[in-house]
Design a protein around this motif. Sequence first.
Motif, mmCIF file in Angstrom:
data_model
loop_
_atom_site.group_PDB
_atom_site.id
_atom_site.type_symbol
_atom_site.label_atom_id
_atom_site.label_comp_id
_atom_site.label_asym_id
_atom_site.label_seq_id
_atom_site.Cartn_x
_atom_site.Cartn_y
_atom_site.Cartn_z
ATOM 1 N N VAL A 104 -72.642 5.171 -45.579
ATOM 2 C CA VAL A 104 -71.299 5.751 -45.561
ATOM 3 C C VAL A 104 -71.064 6.514 -46.858
ATOM 4 O O VAL A 104 -71.480 6.086 -47.935
ATOM 5 C CB VAL A 104 -70.236 4.644 -45.406
ATOM 6 C CG1 VAL A 104 -68.831 5.230 -45.424
ATOM 7 C CG2 VAL A 104 -70.458 3.882 -44.107
ATOM 8 N N LYS A 105 -70.372 7.646 -46.757
ATOM 9 C CA LYS A 105 -70.060 8.454 -47.933
ATOM 10 C C LYS A 105 -69.088 7.717 -48.851
ATOM 11 O O LYS A 105 -68.169 7.045 -48.398
ATOM 12 C CB LYS A 105 -69.434 9.784 -47.498
ATOM 13 C CG LYS A 105 -69.199 10.769 -48.641
ATOM 14 C CD LYS A 105 -68.564 12.034 -48.115
ATOM 15 C CE LYS A 105 -68.350 13.015 -49.261
ATOM 16 N NZ LYS A 105 -67.493 12.495 -50.326
ATOM 17 N N THR A 162 -73.954 8.965 -50.925
ATOM 18 C CA THR A 162 -73.874 8.311 -49.623
ATOM 19 C C THR A 162 -74.745 7.062 -49.655
ATOM 20 O O THR A 162 -75.847 7.083 -50.208
ATOM 21 C CB THR A 162 -74.353 9.245 -48.494
ATOM 22 O OG1 THR A 162 -73.549 10.434 -48.500
ATOM 23 C CG2 THR A 162 -74.234 8.580 -47.133
ATOM 24 N N GLU A 196 -75.068 8.549 -36.736
ATOM 25 C CA GLU A 196 -75.073 9.922 -36.240
ATOM 26 C C GLU A 196 -76.133 10.183 -35.169
ATOM 27 O O GLU A 196 -75.944 11.034 -34.293
ATOM 28 C CB GLU A 196 -75.305 10.896 -37.404
ATOM 29 C CG GLU A 196 -74.204 10.870 -38.453
ATOM 30 C CD GLU A 196 -74.454 11.854 -39.579
ATOM 31 O OE1 GLU A 196 -74.001 13.006 -39.453
ATOM 32 O OE2 GLU A 196 -75.110 11.480 -40.564
ATOM 33 N N PHE A 227 -66.632 8.865 -41.262
ATOM 34 C CA PHE A 227 -66.719 10.324 -41.284
ATOM 35 C C PHE A 227 -65.397 11.023 -41.561
ATOM 36 O O PHE A 227 -65.361 12.230 -41.776
ATOM 37 C CB PHE A 227 -67.269 10.831 -39.943
ATOM 38 C CG PHE A 227 -68.637 10.310 -39.622
ATOM 39 C CD1 PHE A 227 -69.716 10.586 -40.449
ATOM 40 C CD2 PHE A 227 -68.854 9.518 -38.510
ATOM 41 C CE1 PHE A 227 -70.976 10.096 -40.168
ATOM 42 C CE2 PHE A 227 -70.117 9.025 -38.210
ATOM 43 C CZ PHE A 227 -71.179 9.318 -39.040
ATOM 44 N N ALA A 266 -63.381 10.741 -45.389
ATOM 45 C CA ALA A 266 -64.573 9.945 -45.087
ATOM 46 C C ALA A 266 -64.785 8.896 -46.171
ATOM 47 O O ALA A 266 -64.623 9.169 -47.355
ATOM 48 C CB ALA A 266 -65.795 10.860 -44.997
ATOM 49 N N GLU A 288 -66.353 4.413 -36.946
ATOM 50 C CA GLU A 288 -66.905 5.755 -37.164
ATOM 51 C C GLU A 288 -65.881 6.681 -37.823
ATOM 52 O O GLU A 288 -66.246 7.547 -38.628
ATOM 53 C CB GLU A 288 -67.364 6.362 -35.830
ATOM 54 C CG GLU A 288 -68.576 5.680 -35.214
ATOM 55 C CD GLU A 288 -68.220 4.464 -34.386
ATOM 56 O OE1 GLU A 288 -69.117 3.915 -33.733
ATOM 57 O OE2 GLU A 288 -67.024 4.059 -34.385
ATOM 58 N N GLU A 289 -64.596 6.508 -37.491
ATOM 59 C CA GLU A 289 -63.555 7.346 -38.098
ATOM 60 C C GLU A 289 -63.449 7.075 -39.593
ATOM 61 O O GLU A 289 -63.214 7.995 -40.384
ATOM 62 C CB GLU A 289 -62.216 7.084 -37.407
ATOM 63 C CG GLU A 289 -62.167 7.584 -35.970
ATOM 64 C CD GLU A 289 -60.892 7.187 -35.247
ATOM 65 O OE1 GLU A 289 -60.515 7.874 -34.289
ATOM 66 O OE2 GLU A 289 -60.282 6.154 -35.639
#
Length: 380
Positions: free
Chosen positions: A318-319, A326, A294, A134, A226, A130-131
């Motif tokens: 993911v961006k 995205t 999210e 984002f 991100a 997740e890190e």
Amino acid sequence: MAEKRDYYEVLGLKKGATEAEIKKAFRKLAMQYHPDKNPGDKGAEEKFKEVNEAYGILSDPQSKERYDRFGHAGVDPNAGFGGAGGGFGGGFDDIFDLFGGMFGGGASARRRNGPRKGPDIQKNLRIKFEEAAFGVKKQIQLNKHVVCDECDGSGAANGAAKIKCSACGGSGEVRSTQRTPFGQFTNVSPCSRCGGVGEVIETPCRKCGGGGKLRTDVTISVDIPAGVDNDSVISLKGQGEPGSGGGPPGDLYVVISVAPHMIFLRRGTDLWLEIPITFTQAALGDTIVVPTLEEKVSYKIPPGTQPDTVFRLKGKGVKSLRSSKTGDLNVKVVLEIPTKLSSEEKKLLKKLDETIKKENSGEAYAKRKKFFDAMKELFS
């Protein structure tokens, strides 16, 4: 005194090696054992001198010819043949000219005392899935050199000035000359007292011992954007080792590795997810809950959904690091077949199957009907 090794062996070559092969071997070994790359390593220093001596003989056509004919005796003035005595005719300047200054300084005091950028540092950092998706701010710990806060990196106590080295007169070099029947040869080496700088500190700083640097633990904040992925590299300018002679510090390169997720699989900016559904859900359709990174979202699967069908949720991936786009979330529905059935459940399923075949004339199982029709034609 220990017997000298064969010069070709020192350079890792066979006798008769070409000029280009000799130069290539010398460049490689000189970089490997250079004092700037091996500070305080006496073994590397001796290797460097040995490599320099071998190159000084084999790079000169006349001394190489004498060495090929007579061995060390052919280039040893004490043996009666005369020769270079292991010197490199042009001095250490020739070596550093050959490298084009890649070590940040030559044999002369001017070049050795010039500004040199500090070494770069590489640090590996593992972050959560997740890190990476984002972005996150991390604190990393390093053990590295920093500029001494007592002398501000000068190495001198109480602002004491540097003085000219008395051993080399400020040149940073010590020269020895030999006269032989073949001419005069000069051997040049860095001054051992000042390390080739040409200056010495009269009163060294007590905290750093005159080095101007201290090794300590430091904490550095890193902003991870991100969209990073495995092997992404974040560059932090000026966070490497301190420079020398007023040169800038090196850089810090943080290499990212991302821990795998328990249910999501990443491919570029897209995410993939498998969700098991029952036969009834696939046949009749249903609204299922789909997790994203999210939130949870509802998705309606239509009646007659086939196994391994993939549904796409736009913008739930993911961006991208290189654009504002995205990726998507790809949801693959996997049909789960019951593994344990009671006798009553088995009877009900058989009855259902027979009813479907009888009332739908095989249309409910279109793929099955198509297969058996093809097989019937094949064997007719």
